[in-house]
Scaffold this active site. Structure first.
Site, PDB file in Angstrom:
ATOM      1  N   CYS A 196       0.813  -1.220   0.000  1.00  0.00           N
ATOM      2  CA  CYS A 196       0.000   0.000   0.000  1.00  0.00           C
ATOM      3  C   CYS A 196       0.844   1.267   0.000  1.00  0.00           C
ATOM      4  O   CYS A 196       0.443   2.294  -0.560  1.00  0.00           O
ATOM      5  CB  CYS A 196      -0.918   0.017   1.219  1.00  0.00           C
ATOM      6  SG  CYS A 196      -1.879  -1.469   1.467  1.00  0.00           S
ATOM      7  N   ASP A 233      -4.577   1.450   5.352  1.00  0.00           N
ATOM      8  CA  ASP A 233      -5.815   1.996   5.918  1.00  0.00           C
ATOM      9  C   ASP A 233      -5.653   3.064   6.998  1.00  0.00           C
ATOM     10  O   ASP A 233      -6.192   4.161   6.903  1.00  0.00           O
ATOM     11  CB  ASP A 233      -6.664   0.863   6.490  1.00  0.00           C
ATOM     12  CG  ASP A 233      -7.171  -0.070   5.409  1.00  0.00           C
ATOM     13  OD1 ASP A 233      -6.841   0.139   4.225  1.00  0.00           O
ATOM     14  OD2 ASP A 233      -7.899  -1.016   5.745  1.00  0.00           O
ATOM     15  N   LYS A 234      -4.952   2.749   8.097  1.00  0.00           N
ATOM     16  CA  LYS A 234      -4.903   3.673   9.227  1.00  0.00           C
ATOM     17  C   LYS A 234      -3.986   4.848   8.985  1.00  0.00           C
ATOM     18  O   LYS A 234      -4.025   5.843   9.711  1.00  0.00           O
ATOM     19  CB  LYS A 234      -4.469   2.937  10.509  1.00  0.00           C
ATOM     20  CG  LYS A 234      -5.301   1.712  10.843  1.00  0.00           C
ATOM     21  CD  LYS A 234      -6.784   2.015  10.846  1.00  0.00           C
ATOM     22  CE  LYS A 234      -7.601   0.746  10.959  1.00  0.00           C
ATOM     23  NZ  LYS A 234      -7.445  -0.175   9.805  1.00  0.00           N
ATOM     24  N   CYS A 244      -5.516  -1.604  -1.543  1.00  0.00           N
ATOM     25  CA  CYS A 244      -6.535  -2.501  -2.091  1.00  0.00           C
ATOM     26  C   CYS A 244      -7.462  -1.747  -3.041  1.00  0.00           C
ATOM     27  O   CYS A 244      -7.861  -0.617  -2.780  1.00  0.00           O
ATOM     28  CB  CYS A 244      -7.327  -3.137  -0.960  1.00  0.00           C
ATOM     29  SG  CYS A 244      -6.330  -4.176   0.121  1.00  0.00           S
ATOM     30  N   GLU A 295      -9.787  -5.778  13.462  1.00  0.00           N
ATOM     31  CA  GLU A 295     -10.657  -6.011  12.309  1.00  0.00           C
ATOM     32  C   GLU A 295     -10.928  -7.505  12.160  1.00  0.00           C
ATOM     33  O   GLU A 295     -10.065  -8.327  12.477  1.00  0.00           O
ATOM     34  CB  GLU A 295     -10.003  -5.500  11.025  1.00  0.00           C
ATOM     35  CG  GLU A 295     -10.023  -4.003  10.899  1.00  0.00           C
ATOM     36  CD  GLU A 295      -9.504  -3.522   9.555  1.00  0.00           C
ATOM     37  OE1 GLU A 295      -9.570  -2.322   9.316  1.00  0.00           O
ATOM     38  OE2 GLU A 295      -9.030  -4.354   8.754  1.00  0.00           O
ATOM     39  N   SER A 336     -13.022  -4.785   8.417  1.00  0.00           N
ATOM     40  CA  SER A 336     -12.305  -4.227   7.289  1.00  0.00           C
ATOM     41  C   SER A 336     -13.306  -3.558   6.355  1.00  0.00           C
ATOM     42  O   SER A 336     -14.492  -3.924   6.329  1.00  0.00           O
ATOM     43  CB  SER A 336     -11.586  -5.346   6.541  1.00  0.00           C
ATOM     44  OG  SER A 336     -11.205  -4.927   5.258  1.00  0.00           O
TER      45      SER A 336
END
EC number: 4.2.1.9
Length: 569
Positions: free
Chosen positions: A49, A123-124, A194, A444, A470
């Site tokens: 990512c 994500d975070k 993603c 998650e 998620s």
């Protein structure tokens, strides 16, 4: 002559040692005399990512330098949600959001930087960087590193979610070993986050709807060289923001812009995690904006994005029809987004997005002819979640479920039951003790939810937890149940066999047990001992708040000597 924040580190006789350190880094007199601009990213080898950050960081630094600034690159942590999924490591995922914001504050204030460009990927990292920007409140621009391209196998378009669900399919015999291996090897063909409308792409769109990033940047694939042009432009723009004194993050982040962020989540069937991250960003600005406020926006916003996991398409498809701008223009014109809100350019959303393409009717629908009349994500209330819970309704065939509870005290015990297929259609699987403090870290649950879906049980059972999901989770899955069981929330009182009713259409979820019985159970309840007595998670558990306020670890609107002053003085 303007006196920038960074002058406190370079001006005066007693700053000779400071200048010596800077000269050791290769800075000359001209570079030392310029404004110092932090450029933070997570480039490294923790996750694909963030591996798009390298060339974009280089371009941003070039833009800063050509516009008269001195770029100062630094990195911060990133915990891969994918690689930490479904084991104890996931406890560090949400915690890393706070570490990112804290580390940005430490560097920007500790070294008195004048401005900031912050990159996010996994994500975070996106909300973490945005929180750090708002906390420091220097002229700042957020940039998403971009998503991966979708994969292809056996004529199907894939995202990494397909590999999670294929594991469940293999367990039931629906997927053979060759297919499982083929999906594993093809579902994530490039670096980048993603490809579906999971948490990273959701929060990237949020950054646009809130005005914290370069307009229409979020859906550009991570490997596209176009991103270097964007980053270079961001470097020039942050210098312009510094020159004119703003807009600063707290001028951009308002109640209206937060509502805009919530609206784009609902409109695109985005990640349930946004219901946690938006209140956390609001907290940094000193704005009381809770899960309830997010839920009100969700309820009034139509679902117009046909995006995975609830729909069909990926970030690359949105890019091909005109990007996030298509969504924002449509929602501004329909009145679901406030177009008067500011962006980092100093112009409003209406000014920046007014000439965007119209919805194509297949990937992005018109708000007048939506996929659903209300959002793809919903906040539920009821006696099992008096302070709220969150479900993604996009793609669900039925919004109502009632069944008997099957209680698990942690994620691992539920995963074991699912792997062994020792659960039955009609049950409500309850995973408790996984909240912000009880986990700690609010893990998650994509591992277990994807197994359930892959086994063909996605809407034949429900799953309820005080942990998180998620952005890739789909099915009758309700998370973020508040208050969490660790602090005595109603989830702690559920027994095997209790009836639970979920009505996402009516935004409610209830434990169908007599109140006198619940009162008796409440009197008998005793708190569990903490799972961690030392280390970072022990500290986190003592500080973290509940989900409705964003699961934050400090009271917002942190002050600093320059807080109420122009960034130059």
């Amino acid at each position: 002559m303007k006196r920038w924040r960074s002058r406190v580190t370079v001006e005066g006789l007693d700053r000779a040692p400071h200048r010596a350190f800077m000269r050791a880094m290769g800075l000359d007199d001209e570079a030392i005399a310029r404004p110092m601009i932090g450029v933070v990213s997570m480039k490294g080898e923790q996750t694909p990512c963030n591996m798009t950050h390298d060339f974009q960081v280089a371009a941003a630094k070039e833009g800063i330098a050509t516009a008269g600034g001195t770029p100062r690159e630094f990195t911060t942590v990133s915990v891969s949600d994918g690689i930490s999924m479904n084991h104890e490591g996931m406890k560090f995922s949400l915690f890393s959001r706070e570490l990112i914001a804290d580390s940005i504050e430490a560097v920007v204030h500790g070294l008195a930087y004048d401005g900031l460009i912050g990159f996010g990927g996994c994500d975070k990292t996106l909300p973490g960087v945005m929180m750090g920007m708002v906390r420091c409140n220097v002229p700042s621009i957020f940039i998403y590193g971009g998503s991966a391209l979708p994969g292809r196998f056996a004529g199907r378009t894939l995202t990494v979610l397909d590999s999670y669900e294929a594991v469940g399919g293999y367990m039931t015999g629906e997927v053979d070993k060759a297919t499982l291996e083929g999906i594993e090897r093809t579902c994530l063909p490039t670096i980048g986050a993603c490809a579906g409308q999971f948490t990273a792409n959701t929060m990237a769109m949020v950054s646009e709807a809130m005005g914290l990033t370069i307009p229409n940047v979020s859906m550009i694939p991570g490997i596209y060289p176009e991103r270097a042009h964007v980053a270079r432009g961001a470097g020039r723009l942050v210098m312009q923001m510094l020159e004119r004194g703003g807009p600063t993050p707290r001028e951009i982040v308002t109640r209206s812009s937060l509502e805009n962020g919530a609206a784009i989540v609902a409109a695109t069937g985005g990640s349930t995690n946004a219901a946690l991250h938006l209140p956390a960003i609001a907290n940094e600005a000193g704005i009381a904006f809770t899960m309830d406020d997010v839920g009100k926006v969700f309820a009034r916003t139509p679902l117009i994005g046909n995006l995975r996991p609830g729909g069909k398409y990926t970030a690359k498809d949105v890019y091909d029809i005109g990007g996030t701008a298509v969504v924002i223009r449509a929602l501004v014109e329909s009145g679901h987004i406030d177009g008067s809100c500011l962006t980092v350019t100093g112009r409003t959303l209406t000014e920046e997005y007014g000439s965007a393409n119209a919805p194509d009717g297949e990937i992005i629908f018109s708000p007048s002819k939506p996929i659903m009349p209300d959002g793809g994500v919903a906040v539920l209330k009821g006696n099992l979640c008096p302070d709220g819970a969150v479900i993604k309704v996009a793609g669900l065939k039925s919004l109502v479920f009632e069944g008997a509870a099957r209680v698990f005290e942690d994620e691992e015990s539920c995963v074991e039951a699912v792997r062994n297929r020792s659960y039955a259609a009609g049950e409500v699987l309850v995973i408790r003790n996984e909240g912000p403090a009880g986990g700690p870290g609010m893990r998650e649950m994509l591992g277990v939810t994807a197994l359930i879906y892959g086994q063909g049980m996605g809407e034949k059972v429900a799953l309820i937890t005080d942990g998180r999901f998620s952005g890739a989770t789909r099915g009758m899955c309700i998370g973020y149940v508040s208050p969490e069981s660790f602090v005595g929330g109603p989830l702690a009182l559920v027994h095997d066999g209790d009836r639970i009713r979920i009505d996402a259409a009516a935004r409610c979820m209830d434990l169908l047990v007599d109140e006198r019985e619940l009162a008796e159970r409440r009197r008998a309840w005793r708190p569990r001992p903490p799972r961690h007595r030392a280390g970072a998670l022990a500290k986190y558990a003592k500080l973290v708040g509940q989900a409705p306020g964003g699961a934050v670890t400090h009271d917002g609107a942190a002050e600093w000597p320059w807080f109420d002053e122009s960034p130059h003085r």
